[in-house]
Design an enzyme around this catalytic site. Structure first.
Site, PDB file in Angstrom:
ATOM      1  N   SER A 245      63.448  60.320 105.200  1.00 24.49           N
ATOM      2  CA  SER A 245      62.137  60.962 105.243  1.00 24.49           C
ATOM      3  C   SER A 245      61.689  61.240 103.818  1.00 24.49           C
ATOM      4  O   SER A 245      62.437  61.011 102.867  1.00 24.49           O
ATOM      5  CB  SER A 245      62.233  62.270 106.018  1.00 24.49           C
ATOM      6  OG  SER A 245      62.978  63.196 105.260  1.00 24.49           O
ATOM      7  N   LYS A 246      60.481  61.749 103.710  1.00 22.48           N
ATOM      8  CA  LYS A 246      59.895  62.045 102.393  1.00 22.48           C
ATOM      9  C   LYS A 246      60.856  62.858 101.533  1.00 22.48           C
ATOM     10  O   LYS A 246      60.947  62.674 100.340  1.00 22.48           O
ATOM     11  CB  LYS A 246      58.625  62.863 102.574  1.00 22.48           C
ATOM     12  CG  LYS A 246      57.416  62.016 102.832  1.00 22.48           C
ATOM     13  CD  LYS A 246      56.164  62.866 102.794  1.00 22.48           C
ATOM     14  CE  LYS A 246      54.988  62.050 103.310  1.00 22.48           C
ATOM     15  NZ  LYS A 246      53.770  62.800 103.402  1.00 22.48           N
ATOM     16  N   ARG A 247      61.577  63.753 102.206  1.00 19.41           N
ATOM     17  CA  ARG A 247      62.463  64.652 101.480  1.00 19.41           C
ATOM     18  C   ARG A 247      63.577  63.892 100.755  1.00 19.41           C
ATOM     19  O   ARG A 247      64.150  64.382  99.792  1.00 19.41           O
ATOM     20  CB  ARG A 247      62.950  65.656 102.516  1.00 19.41           C
ATOM     21  CG  ARG A 247      64.313  66.164 102.513  1.00 19.41           C
ATOM     22  CD  ARG A 247      64.514  67.027 103.754  1.00 19.41           C
ATOM     23  NE  ARG A 247      65.026  66.232 104.861  1.00 19.41           N
ATOM     24  CZ  ARG A 247      66.258  65.775 104.935  1.00 19.41           C
ATOM     25  NH1 ARG A 247      67.097  66.008 103.956  1.00 19.41           N
ATOM     26  NH2 ARG A 247      66.660  65.063 105.966  1.00 19.41           N
TER      27      ARG A 247
END
Ligand code: GLU
Length: 478
Positions: A245-247
């Site tokens: 994910s973006k994280r």
């Protein structure tokens, strides 16, 4: 195989092109190209609050960067609302769908309360059983209404090319909303209508959508439409094994462009995230990947995104590239790092190409150029700390001083002549060649490692090398 494969990528614009969406696009595209079929781009932008033109352009830019060209589209679902309305109406006419006037907030509260009690919750069809009078009253009061699909009471099973037999019990599927109160269809309805209208033969998408597939199959059946085949792709996980994910910082496709990756290498790496050619090939041309690509070689287990492996692969692409091509690709980076300005990049092309030939083995990404080749451009480079500790002492400075008087005499500053002088100097002074090569490299480049020193010095040129050696000596305070 149907002789006219038609596949699609149907991204929802969110301002971010996830590498997982890029992998889905890629597999569809590879499949289409392998079978001489068509690849369609459809933008699922009915979620009007979140969609914007700018967000869509991120997706188009990402596909173009990877070289994934589409044959039809982009089609925008937001421009096709009247088509979906027609299908929803036909379901209402056949009593396979019904209006629901329930307050969505109230339903949400009921759902959360049930979850708290660790109970399942499904819409209980209270609006299906309204009497005509009750319905008329709600209409009169203009209570917002959605359209729900009346899910048949039978289990659904289908064959997935990757995951094989999938079965879902009827009671697991609630009467899903197919049209919102503002007249905008929901994903499942719009997806079915579009896949049908666009003649999609194979739906190839991420496995997160596998729970939607039984709902979509029921919609096809209720509408009396022919169905595509399905292949659900494994998830892409980060190195911590959670969904990428973006994280993770590694999830944005375009961040790889900025980080100096070669699009063909990224395409090659993404192609192997869930698929393999069936032999031990890894570095493959796009054409070879297209030739080898088959859906039945997709692995159902989740794939882990290994940035180091991608970096390695990128290094292989850089190494295999001609020096001229590498020079062309490096242009924006050379300017960005202020190694040269845009005009100098043109006028010094020959020089850059030669630098490329010396350093490309040391580069994994285009951004590495600054570190491995900066000193070819910048005479005021910083010295590496460790090297200073090692080489900045009276003995080395004296040695380089003596060598300076010798190298100043060298006519024709070729790598052969430089080598002959370095070796001759070592012999005369009863030294091993490396005892002069290491400090000399450090004085000339500020680095302890690098490509062949003699070739490096030839390319930097006599005057600049002498200046650098003098700068090193003069900087020594003893
Ligand atoms: N809009 C969906 C997504 O971006 C597409 C799902 C599908 O391919 O059916 O995940």
């Amino acid at each position: 195989m149907k002789d006219s494969v038609r596949v699609r990528i149907a991204p929802s614009p969110t301002g971010f092109f996830h590498v997982g969406s890029a992998r889905t696009a890629l597999y569809n595209w590879l499949f289409a190209r392998h079978h001489g079929g068509r690849f369609i781009l459809r933008v699922e932008d009915t979620d009007v609050v979140r969609s914007s033109t700018e967000m869509i352009s991120v997706i188009l830019e990402g596909l173009k960067w990877l070289g994934i060209n589409w044959d039809e589209g982009p089609f925008f679902q937001s421009e096709r609302i009247s088509i979906y309305t027609k299908y929803v109406q036909s379901l209402l006419d056949k009593e396979k769908a019904y209006y629901c006037y329930c307050d969505p907030d109230e339903l949400e509260r009921e759902k959360q309360a049930a979850y708290k009690r660790k109970q399942d919750w499904r819409y209980d069809r209270r609006c299906l059983n309204l009497t005509p009078a009750e319905r008329a009253e709600k209409e009169k009061q203009k209570i917002p209404r959605v359209v729900r699909f009346l899910v048949p009471d039978e289990p659904v099973s289908f064959f997935d090319i990757v995951h094989h037999e999938i079965k879902r019990e009827a009671e697991d599927i609630e009467d899903l909303v197919i049209m919102r109160s503002n007249g905008i269809p929901t994903y499942n309805l719009a997806c079915v209508v579009d896949d049908y209208e666009m003649g999609i033969t194979h739906v190839i998408r991420a496995v997160d959508h596998i729970t939607n597939t039984p709902k979509q199959i029921l919609l096809y059946q209720a509408l009396g439409l022919s169905m595509p085949e399905y292949a659900h792709l494994p998830l892409i996980l980060g190195e911590d094994k959670s969904k990428l994910s973006k994280r993770h910082g590694a999830a944005s496709l375009m961040s790889y462009k900025e980080k100096g990756y070669i699009p063909d290498a990224v395409l090659n790496y993404l192609s192997l995230l869930g698929w393999s050619p069936g032999d031990d090939r890894e570095v493959m041309t796009t054409q070879d990947i297209i030739m080898a690509f088959e859906l039945d070689r997709i692995n159902p287990s989740n794939a882990v995104f290994d940035e180091q492996k991608l970096e390695w692969m990128n290094g292989q692409y850089i190494y295999a590239m001609s020096d001229g091509e590498l020079c062309d690709r490096l242009r924006p980076f050379i300017v960005k790092y202020n190694l040269l300005d845009a005009e100098e990049v043109e006028s010094k092309k020959e020089f850059i190409v030669k630098v490329c030939s010396l350093v490309k083995l040391r580069m994994k990404t285009l951004t590495d150029f600054k570190d491995v080749a900066g000193y070819f451009f910048d005479d005021d480079f910083e010295y590496e700390e460790d090297g200073l500790k090692k080489h900045y002492n009276t003995d080395t400075v004296k040695l380089l001083n003596d060598f300076l008087s010798r190298i100043e005499q060298v006519e024709g500053f070729t790598h052969e002549a430089i080598e002959e002088n370095v070796r001759g100097f070592a012999e005369t002074n009863d030294l091993k060649a490396r005892q002069i090569i290491h400090p000399l490299r450090f004085a000339v480049t500020g680095r302890q490692g690098g490509p062949g020193l003699f070739e490096t010095m030839e390319l930097i040129g006599k005057e600049r090398c002498l200046t650098r050696i003098r700068r090193f000596i003069d900087g020594f305070k003893g």
